[in-house]
Design a protein around this motif. Structure first.
Motif, PDB file in Angstrom:
ATOM      1  N   LYS A 176       0.837  -1.202   0.000  1.00 47.26           N
ATOM      2  CA  LYS A 176       0.000   0.000   0.000  1.00 47.26           C
ATOM      3  C   LYS A 176       0.870   1.248   0.000  1.00 47.26           C
ATOM      4  O   LYS A 176       0.626   2.205  -0.742  1.00 47.26           O
ATOM      5  CB  LYS A 176      -0.917  -0.021   1.225  1.00 47.26           C
ATOM      6  N   THR A 197       2.976   1.396  -3.477  1.00 45.31           N
ATOM      7  CA  THR A 197       2.256   1.576  -4.746  1.00 45.31           C
ATOM      8  C   THR A 197       1.022   2.452  -4.642  1.00 45.31           C
ATOM      9  O   THR A 197       0.516   2.922  -5.660  1.00 45.31           O
ATOM     10  CB  THR A 197       1.817   0.207  -5.303  1.00 45.31           C
ATOM     11  N   ASP A 198       0.503   2.642  -3.424  1.00 44.43           N
ATOM     12  CA  ASP A 198      -0.763   3.352  -3.204  1.00 44.43           C
ATOM     13  C   ASP A 198      -1.870   2.736  -4.057  1.00 44.43           C
ATOM     14  O   ASP A 198      -2.736   3.431  -4.585  1.00 44.43           O
ATOM     15  CB  ASP A 198      -0.618   4.842  -3.526  1.00 44.43           C
ATOM     16  N   TYR A 199      -1.834   1.414  -4.178  1.00 44.47           N
ATOM     17  CA  TYR A 199      -2.761   0.723  -5.060  1.00 44.47           C
ATOM     18  C   TYR A 199      -3.599  -0.316  -4.325  1.00 44.47           C
ATOM     19  O   TYR A 199      -4.661  -0.705  -4.801  1.00 44.47           O
ATOM     20  CB  TYR A 199      -1.961   0.036  -6.185  1.00 44.47           C
ATOM     21  N   LEU A 200      -3.147  -0.723  -3.158  1.00 42.45           N
ATOM     22  CA  LEU A 200      -3.745  -1.868  -2.484  1.00 42.45           C
ATOM     23  C   LEU A 200      -4.212  -1.484  -1.092  1.00 42.45           C
ATOM     24  O   LEU A 200      -3.462  -0.896  -0.315  1.00 42.45           O
ATOM     25  CB  LEU A 200      -2.709  -2.995  -2.387  1.00 42.45           C
ATOM     26  N   ARG A 260      -5.529  -9.895  -6.204  1.00 43.70           N
ATOM     27  CA  ARG A 260      -5.224  -8.466  -6.080  1.00 43.70           C
ATOM     28  C   ARG A 260      -3.781  -8.257  -5.647  1.00 43.70           C
ATOM     29  O   ARG A 260      -3.127  -7.297  -6.048  1.00 43.70           O
ATOM     30  CB  ARG A 260      -6.200  -7.790  -5.112  1.00 43.70           C
ATOM     31  N   THR A 283      -0.534  -6.375  -7.735  1.00 47.06           N
ATOM     32  CA  THR A 283       0.315  -5.383  -7.085  1.00 47.06           C
ATOM     33  C   THR A 283       1.771  -5.834  -7.084  1.00 47.06           C
ATOM     34  O   THR A 283       2.687  -5.018  -7.249  1.00 47.06           O
ATOM     35  CB  THR A 283      -0.164  -5.147  -5.639  1.00 47.06           C
ATOM     36  N   MET A 315       3.561  -4.826 -10.133  1.00 46.00           N
ATOM     37  CA  MET A 315       3.963  -3.418 -10.127  1.00 46.00           C
ATOM     38  C   MET A 315       5.276  -3.242  -9.374  1.00 46.00           C
ATOM     39  O   MET A 315       6.162  -2.493  -9.799  1.00 46.00           O
ATOM     40  CB  MET A 315       2.861  -2.575  -9.482  1.00 46.00           C
TER      41      MET A 315
END
Length: 344
Positions: A260, A263-266, A331, A335, A338
């Motif tokens: 998180k 990547t600020d994605y999860l 998910r 990530t 990435m």
């Protein structure tokens, strides 16, 4: 008829690591009593086969296990993206674990293993075979380099860009392993073409393959030994803030909470924490309650403080990547890709 012997020998010479695909197709032909033809001279595919006049483009991998499920899925997705949409793909594995097979079926990915177990489902062809006994799974990580000491050293080599310049004694100190182990492991890495030694200089080779083998061995061999206890948190916002504001640099997020931040994605649902601190102190400091079914797991670290990281209170990116891949969660796998592309 199946592929001729002379052509088979020629193909085997070209694809030494994928010899098992021919055995898989041969066994399938015996089971379904249908004509199967194969051509592996058509790059970039591992093979192109025809079953009842339907063409499948194959991507192969020796072992598909829960510990490398994420890598397998990413490989298949990348392969699919490289093809035109109308082309049918078939994943071929020497060994495919039951859990992996179930995931492939859920994702509607056609697959075949050497024993003949398969899921091939198209508009015009349906072959589903299960229950065929597979040969005992081969342990590709028996080498010392992929046991505990070797994994710690490889983590250093992949994380510290200057590590290959260090003496064996410095490598031993920085990876917290015995000096004698360093010599043996470095020799293995050279013999397996992961390190190229020229004069007094060493360079890493085949890094993608080395990362993959490290991730599999980390999840299979080392990480289970690092697990200390499972908890649930009384307050997850408090937990996140406490770890990230820790000034002693002795508590680290791994897995989902680390991803998180990176990547600020999860949005994390499960919390992986690395720390060697006393568990009773950690429990109080982080407001944790022991719970065998909890979503907070505390592990010992497997790296030394000499490994630098641009992210404060976060495990090394390779460890975070391995945590995500080892979860088998879709998910997390996305990530992890990435992180692989941007951090490793």
């Amino acid at each position: 008829m199946f592929i001729a012997n002379e052509l088979l020998k020629k193909m085997n010479a070209m694809y030494k690591d994928n010899d098992f695909i021919y055995e898989a197709f041969s066994n399938l032909q015996e089971l379904v009593k249908s004509e199967i033809t194969i051509d592996s001279n058509r790059e970039p595919y591992d093979a192109v086969i025809q079953i009842n006049n339907q063409t499948f483009y194959c991507v192969a991998k020796k072992n598909a296990r829960t510990s490398n499920l994420g890598i397998v899925i990413n490989q298949i997705n990348n392969f699919q993206n490289s093809l035109k949409n109308e082309k049918k793909i078939l994943f071929v594995g020497e060994y495919i674990a039951k859990e992996v097979a179930n995931t492939l079926i859920e994702k509607k990915i056609n697959f075949l293993d050497v024993a003949g177990n398969c899921y091939i489902n198209t508009n015009d062809l349906k072959i589903i075979i299960e229950g065929k006994k597979q040969a005992k799974q081969k342990n590709v990580n028996q080498a010392r380099a992929f046991q505990e000491a070797g994994l710690k050293l490889i983590l250093l080599l992949l994380t510290d860009k200057d590590a290959l310049k260090y003496s064996y004694r410095v490598l031993a100190d920085k990876s917290n392993i015995a000096l004698g182990s360093v010599s043996q492991i470095m020799k293995e890495l050279e013999e397996n073409n992961y390190i190229l030694k020229a004069a007094d200089k060493r360079n890493l080779k085949n890094i993608d393959d080395l990362i993959e083998r490290w991730v599999v061995a980390y999840n299979d061999v080392l990480k289970p030994r690092l697990l200390r206890k499972t908890y649930k948190a009384l307050n997850y916002d408090f937990l996140r803030k406490t770890v990230m504001n820790n000034e002693q640099n002795d508590i680290f997020f791994g897995g989902e909470p680390a991803a998180k931040i990176m990547t600020d994605y999860l949005k994390p649902l499960d919390y992986t924490i690395y720390s060697n601190d006393d568990l009773s102190i950690l429990g109080k400091e982080l407001m944790l309650i022991p719970d065998n079914n909890g979503n907070v797991k505390i592990f010992n670290t497997c790296w030394s403080n000499s490994i630098t990281n641009k992210y404060k209170n976060i495990a090394p990116p390779l460890v975070v990547y391995a945590d995500l891949i080892g979860s088998g969660n879709n998910r997390n796998i996305e990530t992890a890709k990435m992180i692989l592309e941007n951090e490793l």
